[in-house]
Design a protein around this motif. Structure first.
Motif, mmCIF file in Angstrom:
data_model
loop_
_atom_site.group_PDB
_atom_site.id
_atom_site.type_symbol
_atom_site.label_atom_id
_atom_site.label_comp_id
_atom_site.label_asym_id
_atom_site.label_seq_id
_atom_site.Cartn_x
_atom_site.Cartn_y
_atom_site.Cartn_z
ATOM 1 N N PHE A 1 1.541 9.583 4.079
ATOM 2 C CA PHE A 1 2.631 10.459 3.638
ATOM 3 C C PHE A 1 2.660 10.569 2.118
ATOM 4 O O PHE A 1 2.940 11.632 1.560
ATOM 5 C CB PHE A 1 3.970 9.917 4.148
ATOM 6 N N TYR A 2 2.361 9.461 1.432
ATOM 7 C CA TYR A 2 2.349 9.461 -0.031
ATOM 8 C C TYR A 2 0.970 9.799 -0.607
ATOM 9 O O TYR A 2 0.740 9.615 -1.807
ATOM 10 C CB TYR A 2 2.819 8.114 -0.559
ATOM 11 N N GLY A 3 0.074 10.270 0.239
ATOM 12 C CA GLY A 3 -1.216 10.742 -0.258
ATOM 13 C C GLY A 3 -2.323 9.721 -0.250
ATOM 14 O O GLY A 3 -3.421 9.990 -0.753
ATOM 15 N N ALA B 1 0.834 -1.210 0.000
ATOM 16 C CA ALA B 1 0.000 0.000 0.000
ATOM 17 C C ALA B 1 0.864 1.255 0.000
ATOM 18 O O ALA B 1 0.531 2.247 -0.665
ATOM 19 C CB ALA B 1 -0.925 -0.005 1.212
ATOM 20 N N VAL B 2 1.975 1.232 0.719
ATOM 21 C CA VAL B 2 2.879 2.388 0.734
ATOM 22 C C VAL B 2 3.379 2.679 -0.685
ATOM 23 O O VAL B 2 3.346 3.816 -1.164
ATOM 24 C CB VAL B 2 4.069 2.141 1.677
ATOM 25 N N SER B 3 3.817 1.629 -1.375
ATOM 26 C CA SER B 3 4.353 1.806 -2.727
ATOM 27 C C SER B 3 3.258 2.198 -3.715
ATOM 28 O O SER B 3 3.479 3.033 -4.603
ATOM 29 C CB SER B 3 5.040 0.513 -3.188
ATOM 30 N N GLU B 4 2.083 1.611 -3.594
ATOM 31 C CA GLU B 4 0.986 1.968 -4.501
ATOM 32 C C GLU B 4 0.567 3.420 -4.304
ATOM 33 O O GLU B 4 0.244 4.123 -5.280
ATOM 34 C CB GLU B 4 -0.197 1.029 -4.269
ATOM 35 N N ALA B 5 0.571 3.893 -3.062
ATOM 36 C CA ALA B 5 0.236 5.301 -2.801
ATOM 37 C C ALA B 5 1.249 6.223 -3.473
ATOM 38 O O ALA B 5 0.883 7.270 -4.032
ATOM 39 C CB ALA B 5 0.192 5.547 -1.291
ATOM 40 N N TYR B 6 2.506 5.826 -3.430
ATOM 41 C CA TYR B 6 3.580 6.612 -4.082
ATOM 42 C C TYR B 6 3.320 6.744 -5.582
ATOM 43 O O TYR B 6 3.395 7.855 -6.147
ATOM 44 C CB TYR B 6 4.897 5.898 -3.819
ATOM 45 N N PHE B 7 2.993 5.626 -6.235
ATOM 46 C CA PHE B 7 2.776 5.675 -7.682
ATOM 47 C C PHE B 7 1.459 6.359 -8.036
ATOM 48 O O PHE B 7 1.365 7.041 -9.060
ATOM 49 C CB PHE B 7 2.821 4.257 -8.255
ATOM 50 N N ALA B 8 0.445 6.175 -7.193
ATOM 51 C CA ALA B 8 -0.829 6.855 -7.449
ATOM 52 C C ALA B 8 -0.647 8.366 -7.411
ATOM 53 O O ALA B 8 -1.170 9.091 -8.269
ATOM 54 C CB ALA B 8 -1.870 6.408 -6.420
ATOM 55 N N ARG B 9 0.100 8.841 -6.427
ATOM 56 C CA ARG B 9 0.362 10.284 -6.346
ATOM 57 C C ARG B 9 1.123 10.773 -7.572
ATOM 58 O O ARG B 9 0.847 11.853 -8.104
ATOM 59 C CB ARG B 9 1.143 10.600 -5.069
ATOM 60 N N MET B 10 2.063 9.971 -8.061
ATOM 61 C CA MET B 10 2.833 10.328 -9.244
ATOM 62 C C MET B 10 1.926 10.537 -10.456
ATOM 63 O O MET B 10 2.148 11.430 -11.279
ATOM 64 C CB MET B 10 3.849 9.223 -9.545
ATOM 65 N N LEU B 11 0.864 9.718 -10.540
ATOM 66 C CA LEU B 11 -0.043 9.785 -11.683
ATOM 67 C C LEU B 11 -1.236 10.702 -11.426
ATOM 68 O O LEU B 11 -2.107 10.839 -12.297
ATOM 69 C CB LEU B 11 -0.540 8.384 -12.037
ATOM 70 N N GLY B 12 -1.310 11.299 -10.241
ATOM 71 C CA GLY B 12 -2.418 12.188 -9.923
ATOM 72 C C GLY B 12 -3.717 11.460 -9.657
ATOM 73 O O GLY B 12 -4.803 12.005 -9.890
#
Length: 363
Positions: free
Chosen positions: A120-122, A88-99
Protein backbone atom coordinates in the motif's frame (compact mmCIF):
# COMPACT_ATOMS: atom_id res chain seq x y z
CA UNK A 1 24.68 13.65 -9.87
CA UNK A 2 27.25 16.09 -8.50
CA UNK A 3 28.25 16.08 -4.85
CA UNK A 4 26.65 19.51 -4.42
CA UNK A 5 23.40 18.24 -5.95
CA UNK A 6 23.57 15.16 -3.75
CA UNK A 7 24.00 17.25 -0.60
CA UNK A 8 21.07 19.42 -1.69
CA UNK A 9 18.91 16.31 -2.13
CA UNK A 10 19.87 15.03 1.32
CA UNK A 11 19.00 18.37 2.91
CA UNK A 12 15.58 18.28 1.27
CA UNK A 13 15.05 14.65 2.31
CA UNK A 14 15.81 15.51 5.94
CA UNK A 15 13.45 18.48 5.74
CA UNK A 16 10.67 16.19 4.51
CA UNK A 17 11.21 13.77 7.39
CA UNK A 18 11.27 16.59 9.93
CA UNK A 19 8.14 18.17 8.44
CA UNK A 20 6.30 14.86 8.68
CA UNK A 21 7.25 14.56 12.36
CA UNK A 22 6.11 18.11 13.03
CA UNK A 23 2.72 17.42 11.47
CA UNK A 24 2.08 14.64 13.95
CA UNK A 25 1.26 15.50 17.56
CA UNK A 26 3.01 13.47 20.23
CA UNK A 27 1.45 10.10 20.96
CA UNK A 28 -1.06 9.84 23.80
CA UNK A 29 -0.38 8.57 27.31
CA UNK A 30 -3.42 6.57 28.45
CA UNK A 31 -4.23 5.61 32.03
CA UNK A 32 -5.11 1.98 32.76
CA UNK A 33 -7.61 1.96 35.66
CA UNK A 34 -6.27 0.51 38.91
CA UNK A 35 -7.83 0.73 42.40
CA UNK A 36 -7.14 4.24 43.74
CA UNK A 37 -6.10 3.01 47.16
CA UNK A 38 -3.15 1.14 45.68
CA UNK A 39 -1.29 4.41 45.19
CA UNK A 40 0.08 3.11 41.88
CA UNK A 41 -0.66 4.48 38.41
CA UNK A 42 -0.27 2.52 35.17
CA UNK A 43 0.14 4.31 31.83
CA UNK A 44 0.28 3.10 28.24
CA UNK A 45 1.97 5.28 25.63
CA UNK A 46 -0.14 4.78 22.53
CA UNK A 47 2.24 4.33 19.59
CA UNK A 48 -0.59 3.05 17.37
CA UNK A 49 -1.58 6.64 16.50
CA UNK A 50 1.52 7.23 14.35
CA UNK A 51 0.73 7.63 10.63
CA UNK A 52 1.78 4.02 9.96
CA UNK A 53 0.13 2.68 13.08
CA UNK A 54 2.92 1.40 15.30
CA UNK A 55 5.95 2.05 17.48
CA UNK A 56 8.12 1.14 14.46
CA UNK A 57 7.25 4.48 12.85
CA UNK A 58 9.84 6.10 15.13
CA UNK A 59 12.45 3.46 14.31
CA UNK A 60 11.93 3.68 10.55
CA UNK A 61 12.32 7.46 10.59
CA UNK A 62 15.50 7.16 12.69
CA UNK A 63 16.97 4.51 10.37
CA UNK A 64 16.42 6.70 7.30
CA UNK A 65 17.84 9.77 9.02
CA UNK A 66 20.86 7.71 10.11
CA UNK A 67 21.48 6.59 6.54
CA UNK A 68 21.05 10.12 5.20
CA UNK A 69 23.45 11.83 7.59
CA UNK A 70 26.02 9.06 7.11
CA UNK A 71 26.02 9.57 3.33
CA UNK A 72 24.54 6.11 2.66
CA UNK A 73 21.26 7.24 1.08
CA UNK A 74 20.95 9.42 -2.01
CA UNK A 75 18.33 10.22 -4.62
CA UNK A 76 18.83 6.93 -6.51
CA UNK A 77 19.42 4.60 -3.55
CA UNK A 78 17.30 1.46 -3.31
CA UNK A 79 16.39 0.83 0.33
CA UNK A 80 16.52 -2.80 1.48
CA UNK A 81 15.26 -4.31 4.73
CA UNK A 82 14.72 -7.73 6.31
CA UNK A 83 11.27 -7.41 7.89
CA UNK A 84 7.81 -8.81 7.35
CA UNK A 85 6.08 -6.56 9.85
CA UNK A 86 5.51 -3.07 11.13
CA UNK A 87 9.07 -1.84 10.50
CA UNK A 88 8.76 -2.60 6.78
CA UNK A 89 5.36 -0.88 6.64
CA UNK A 90 6.82 2.29 8.16
CA UNK A 91 9.98 2.20 6.05
CA UNK A 92 7.87 1.87 2.88
CA UNK A 93 5.92 4.96 3.96
CA UNK A 94 9.08 7.04 4.37
CA UNK A 95 10.69 5.67 1.22
CA UNK A 96 7.66 6.74 -0.80
CA UNK A 97 7.84 10.19 0.81
CA UNK A 98 11.43 10.56 -0.42
CA UNK A 99 10.75 9.05 -3.85
CA UNK A 100 12.94 6.01 -3.18
CA UNK A 101 12.40 2.38 -4.11
CA UNK A 102 11.93 0.09 -1.10
CA UNK A 103 12.30 -3.71 -1.03
CA UNK A 104 11.85 -5.84 2.06
CA UNK A 105 12.82 -9.49 2.36
CA UNK A 106 10.03 -11.51 3.97
CA UNK A 107 9.31 -15.18 4.69
CA UNK A 108 7.04 -16.76 2.11
CA UNK A 109 4.44 -17.53 4.79
CA UNK A 110 3.98 -13.84 5.64
CA UNK A 111 0.29 -12.99 6.01
CA UNK A 112 -1.50 -11.37 3.05
CA UNK A 113 -2.57 -8.52 5.37
CA UNK A 114 1.04 -7.55 6.07
CA UNK A 115 2.05 -7.81 2.43
CA UNK A 116 -0.90 -5.60 1.49
CA UNK A 117 0.14 -2.93 4.00
CA UNK A 118 3.74 -2.88 2.73
CA UNK A 119 2.56 -2.68 -0.88
CA UNK A 120 0.00 0.00 0.00
CA UNK A 121 2.90 2.35 0.78
CA UNK A 122 4.72 1.40 -2.41
CA UNK A 123 7.05 -1.26 -1.04
CA UNK A 124 8.00 -4.52 -2.76
CA UNK A 125 8.19 -7.88 -0.97
CA UNK A 126 11.00 -10.27 -1.86
CA UNK A 127 10.22 -13.76 -0.58
CA UNK A 128 12.47 -16.39 1.02
CA UNK A 129 11.44 -19.88 2.14
CA UNK A 130 13.28 -19.91 5.48
CA UNK A 131 13.07 -16.91 7.88
CA UNK A 132 16.78 -17.10 8.88
CA UNK A 133 17.69 -16.50 5.23
CA UNK A 134 16.21 -13.00 5.39
CA UNK A 135 19.43 -11.38 6.61
CA UNK A 136 21.84 -12.74 4.01
CA UNK A 137 19.33 -12.25 1.20
CA UNK A 138 18.85 -8.60 2.18
CA UNK A 139 22.63 -8.12 2.17
CA UNK A 140 22.85 -9.77 -1.26
CA UNK A 141 20.11 -7.60 -2.75
CA UNK A 142 21.69 -4.42 -1.39
CA UNK A 143 25.05 -5.39 -2.84
CA UNK A 144 23.63 -6.29 -6.25
CA UNK A 145 21.69 -3.05 -6.74
CA UNK A 146 24.20 -0.81 -4.96
CA UNK A 147 21.46 -0.12 -2.43
CA UNK A 148 21.41 0.53 1.30
CA UNK A 149 20.50 -2.22 3.76
CA UNK A 150 18.69 -0.39 6.57
CA UNK A 151 19.25 -3.41 8.89
CA UNK A 152 16.95 -2.60 11.79
CA UNK A 153 18.37 -5.39 13.93
CA UNK A 154 21.88 -3.93 13.87
CA UNK A 155 21.23 -0.20 13.79
CA UNK A 156 18.13 0.27 15.98
CA UNK A 157 20.16 1.04 19.11
CA UNK A 158 22.47 3.56 17.45
CA UNK A 159 20.13 5.26 14.97
CA UNK A 160 18.06 6.74 17.81
CA UNK A 161 19.65 9.55 19.81
CA UNK A 162 19.22 8.29 23.38
CA UNK A 163 20.14 11.71 24.87
CA UNK A 164 16.92 13.27 23.60
CA UNK A 165 16.00 14.69 20.18
CA UNK A 166 12.35 13.75 20.71
CA UNK A 167 12.97 10.07 21.32
CA UNK A 168 10.27 8.03 23.00
CA UNK A 169 11.92 8.18 26.44
CA UNK A 170 12.17 11.97 26.42
CA UNK A 171 8.53 12.12 25.33
CA UNK A 172 7.34 9.89 28.20
CA UNK A 173 9.10 11.94 30.87
CA UNK A 174 7.76 15.21 29.44
CA UNK A 175 4.21 13.85 29.50
CA UNK A 176 4.60 12.54 33.06
CA UNK A 177 5.59 15.90 34.59
CA UNK A 178 2.10 16.76 35.84
CA UNK A 179 1.28 13.30 37.20
CA UNK A 180 1.28 12.47 40.92
CA UNK A 181 4.31 10.17 40.45
CA UNK A 182 6.16 11.95 37.62
CA UNK A 183 9.28 9.76 37.69
CA UNK A 184 8.19 6.22 36.82
CA UNK A 185 9.24 3.42 39.13
CA UNK A 186 9.34 1.06 36.14
CA UNK A 187 9.38 1.34 32.36
CA UNK A 188 8.21 -1.92 30.75
CA UNK A 189 8.99 -2.74 27.10
CA UNK A 190 9.43 -5.76 24.88
CA UNK A 191 12.42 -6.53 22.68
CA UNK A 192 12.26 -7.11 18.94
CA UNK A 193 15.42 -5.39 17.80
CA UNK A 194 16.39 -4.28 21.32
CA UNK A 195 16.45 -0.64 20.26
CA UNK A 196 13.58 0.56 22.47
CA UNK A 197 15.00 -0.96 25.65
CA UNK A 198 18.42 0.47 24.78
CA UNK A 199 16.94 3.94 24.30
CA UNK A 200 15.03 3.88 27.60
CA UNK A 201 17.89 2.29 29.53
CA UNK A 202 20.45 4.80 28.32
CA UNK A 203 18.14 7.79 28.73
CA UNK A 204 17.23 7.09 32.37
CA UNK A 205 20.91 6.73 33.23
CA UNK A 206 21.90 9.84 31.31
CA UNK A 207 19.18 11.89 33.04
CA UNK A 208 20.02 10.28 36.42
CA UNK A 209 16.46 9.05 36.97
CA UNK A 210 15.75 6.33 39.53
CA UNK A 211 13.49 4.51 37.07
CA UNK A 212 14.21 0.84 36.39
CA UNK A 213 13.77 -0.70 32.96
CA UNK A 214 12.11 -4.12 32.62
CA UNK A 215 12.07 -6.07 29.38
CA UNK A 216 9.37 -8.67 28.77
CA UNK A 217 10.13 -11.60 26.48
CA UNK A 218 7.61 -13.99 24.89
CA UNK A 219 7.89 -17.75 24.51
CA UNK A 220 10.58 -19.09 22.13
CA UNK A 221 12.62 -15.87 22.25
CA UNK A 222 16.36 -15.68 22.89
CA UNK A 223 16.67 -12.37 24.70
CA UNK A 224 15.79 -13.63 28.18
CA UNK A 225 18.31 -16.47 27.99
CA UNK A 226 21.03 -14.09 26.79
CA UNK A 227 20.33 -11.63 29.60
CA UNK A 228 20.25 -14.36 32.23
CA UNK A 229 23.44 -16.12 31.09
CA UNK A 230 25.38 -13.21 29.64
CA UNK A 231 25.85 -15.18 26.41
CA UNK A 232 25.01 -12.91 23.49
CA UNK A 233 25.27 -15.86 21.10
CA UNK A 234 22.35 -17.51 22.91
CA UNK A 235 19.67 -18.69 20.49
CA UNK A 236 16.49 -20.72 20.48
CA UNK A 237 16.16 -21.01 16.72
CA UNK A 238 12.39 -20.61 17.13
CA UNK A 239 10.09 -17.86 15.97
CA UNK A 240 7.84 -15.90 18.31
CA UNK A 241 4.07 -15.97 17.99
CA UNK A 242 3.90 -12.46 19.44
CA UNK A 243 4.58 -10.30 16.42
CA UNK A 244 7.06 -7.47 16.76
CA UNK A 245 8.95 -8.91 19.74
CA UNK A 246 10.95 -12.03 20.47
CA UNK A 247 13.68 -13.38 18.19
CA UNK A 248 15.25 -16.80 17.49
CA UNK A 249 18.68 -15.18 17.93
CA UNK A 250 20.01 -12.26 19.96
CA UNK A 251 20.07 -9.23 17.69
CA UNK A 252 23.06 -6.84 17.64
CA UNK A 253 20.95 -3.92 18.95
CA UNK A 254 20.15 -5.71 22.21
CA UNK A 255 22.06 -4.02 25.07
CA UNK A 256 21.62 -6.15 28.23
CA UNK A 257 23.73 -3.87 30.42
CA UNK A 258 21.04 -1.14 30.53
CA UNK A 259 18.24 -3.53 31.58
CA UNK A 260 17.34 -3.92 35.26
CA UNK A 261 14.93 -6.86 35.01
CA UNK A 262 13.70 -9.35 32.44
CA UNK A 263 10.45 -11.28 32.63
CA UNK A 264 9.29 -14.21 30.54
CA UNK A 265 5.65 -14.05 29.51
CA UNK A 266 3.46 -16.93 28.24
CA UNK A 267 1.87 -16.24 24.86
CA UNK A 268 -1.63 -17.07 26.11
CA UNK A 269 -1.11 -14.52 28.89
CA UNK A 270 -0.17 -11.85 26.35
CA UNK A 271 -3.31 -12.50 24.33
CA UNK A 272 -5.58 -12.59 27.36
CA UNK A 273 -4.14 -9.21 28.38
CA UNK A 274 -5.05 -7.46 25.12
CA UNK A 275 -8.64 -8.62 25.46
CA UNK A 276 -8.67 -7.33 29.02
CA UNK A 277 -7.26 -4.01 27.77
CA UNK A 278 -10.04 -3.69 25.23
CA UNK A 279 -12.69 -4.57 27.81
CA UNK A 280 -11.39 -2.15 30.46
CA UNK A 281 -10.30 0.80 28.28
CA UNK A 282 -11.74 0.36 24.78
CA UNK A 283 -8.23 0.35 23.29
CA UNK A 284 -7.60 -2.37 20.72
CA UNK A 285 -3.96 -3.46 20.62
CA UNK A 286 -1.63 -6.09 19.22
CA UNK A 287 -0.06 -8.98 21.10
CA UNK A 288 3.15 -7.24 22.14
CA UNK A 289 1.09 -4.76 24.14
CA UNK A 290 -0.37 -7.71 26.02
CA UNK A 291 3.14 -8.94 26.82
CA UNK A 292 3.90 -5.48 28.20
CA UNK A 293 0.74 -5.46 30.32
CA UNK A 294 1.44 -8.90 31.77
CA UNK A 295 4.87 -7.72 32.88
CA UNK A 296 3.49 -4.46 34.25
CA UNK A 297 0.90 -6.33 36.34
CA UNK A 298 3.62 -8.57 37.74
CA UNK A 299 5.80 -5.62 38.73
CA UNK A 300 2.87 -3.70 40.23
CA UNK A 301 2.00 -6.71 42.38
CA UNK A 302 5.58 -6.67 43.64
CA UNK A 303 5.31 -2.96 44.45
CA UNK A 304 2.11 -3.58 46.40
CA UNK A 305 3.72 -6.41 48.33
CA UNK A 306 6.53 -4.07 49.35
CA UNK A 307 4.15 -1.22 50.23
CA UNK A 308 5.56 0.95 47.46
CA UNK A 309 3.60 3.67 45.67
CA UNK A 310 4.61 5.01 42.27
CA UNK A 311 3.96 4.80 38.56
CA UNK A 312 4.60 2.27 35.80
CA UNK A 313 4.75 3.15 32.11
CA UNK A 314 4.52 0.71 29.23
CA UNK A 315 3.71 0.87 25.52
CA UNK A 316 0.66 0.27 23.36
CA UNK A 317 2.76 -0.80 20.40
CA UNK A 318 0.25 -1.12 17.57
CA UNK A 319 -3.46 -1.41 16.87
CA UNK A 320 -5.49 -4.59 17.15
CA UNK A 321 -7.14 -4.30 13.74
CA UNK A 322 -4.06 -5.94 12.20
CA UNK A 323 -4.76 -9.05 14.26
CA UNK A 324 -8.51 -9.48 13.88
CA UNK A 325 -8.00 -12.84 12.14
CA UNK A 326 -5.43 -14.13 14.61
CA UNK A 327 -5.13 -12.86 18.19
CA UNK A 328 -8.80 -11.84 18.40
CA UNK A 329 -10.06 -14.95 16.60
CA UNK A 330 -11.07 -17.79 18.92
CA UNK A 331 -10.64 -20.37 16.15
CA UNK A 332 -7.04 -19.25 15.63
CA UNK A 333 -6.38 -19.54 19.38
CA UNK A 334 -7.70 -23.12 19.30
CA UNK A 335 -5.52 -23.98 16.31
CA UNK A 336 -2.51 -22.63 18.19
CA UNK A 337 -3.47 -24.54 21.36
CA UNK A 338 -3.67 -21.30 23.32
CA UNK A 339 -6.06 -21.24 26.28
CA UNK A 340 -6.47 -17.68 27.54
CA UNK A 341 -9.16 -18.36 30.16
CA UNK A 342 -6.80 -19.15 33.08
CA UNK A 343 -4.98 -15.87 32.43
CA UNK A 344 -8.20 -13.91 32.21
CA UNK A 345 -9.07 -15.24 35.67
CA UNK A 346 -5.56 -14.38 36.89
CA UNK A 347 -5.94 -10.78 35.74
CA UNK A 348 -9.36 -10.40 37.33
CA UNK A 349 -7.92 -11.67 40.62
CA UNK A 350 -5.00 -9.26 40.34
CA UNK A 351 -7.24 -6.25 39.74
CA UNK A 352 -9.26 -7.19 42.80
CA UNK A 353 -6.61 -8.31 45.28
CA UNK A 354 -3.35 -6.92 43.89
CA UNK A 355 -1.79 -10.38 43.95
CA UNK A 356 -0.24 -11.87 40.84
CA UNK A 357 1.56 -15.19 40.58
CA UNK A 358 3.48 -15.42 37.30
CA UNK A 359 3.70 -18.69 35.44
CA UNK A 360 7.15 -20.28 35.47
CA UNK A 361 7.95 -21.16 31.88
CA UNK A 362 10.30 -24.07 31.08
CA UNK A 363 13.82 -23.06 30.18
Amino acid sequence: MSRLHSRAWVREAIRLLEADANRSADTHLHVFPLPLDWGIDLYLKDESVHPTGSLKHRLARSLLLYGLVNGQIGADTVLIEASSGSTAVSEAYFARMLGLKFVTVVPRRTSPEKIALIEFYGGTCHFVDAPPAMYTEAERLASECNGHYLDQFTYAERATDWRGNNNIAESVYAQMRAERHPIPTWIVVGAGTGGTSATFGRYVRYRRHTTKVAVVDPENSSFYGAWQTGALDYGTGMSSRIEGIGRPRVEPSFVPGVIDEMLRVPDAGSLAAIRLLRERTGHWAGGSTGTNLYGAFQLIAGMLEEGQAGSVVTLLCDGGERYANTYYNDSWLTEQNLDIEPYTAKFEEFLTSGKFTPEILPE
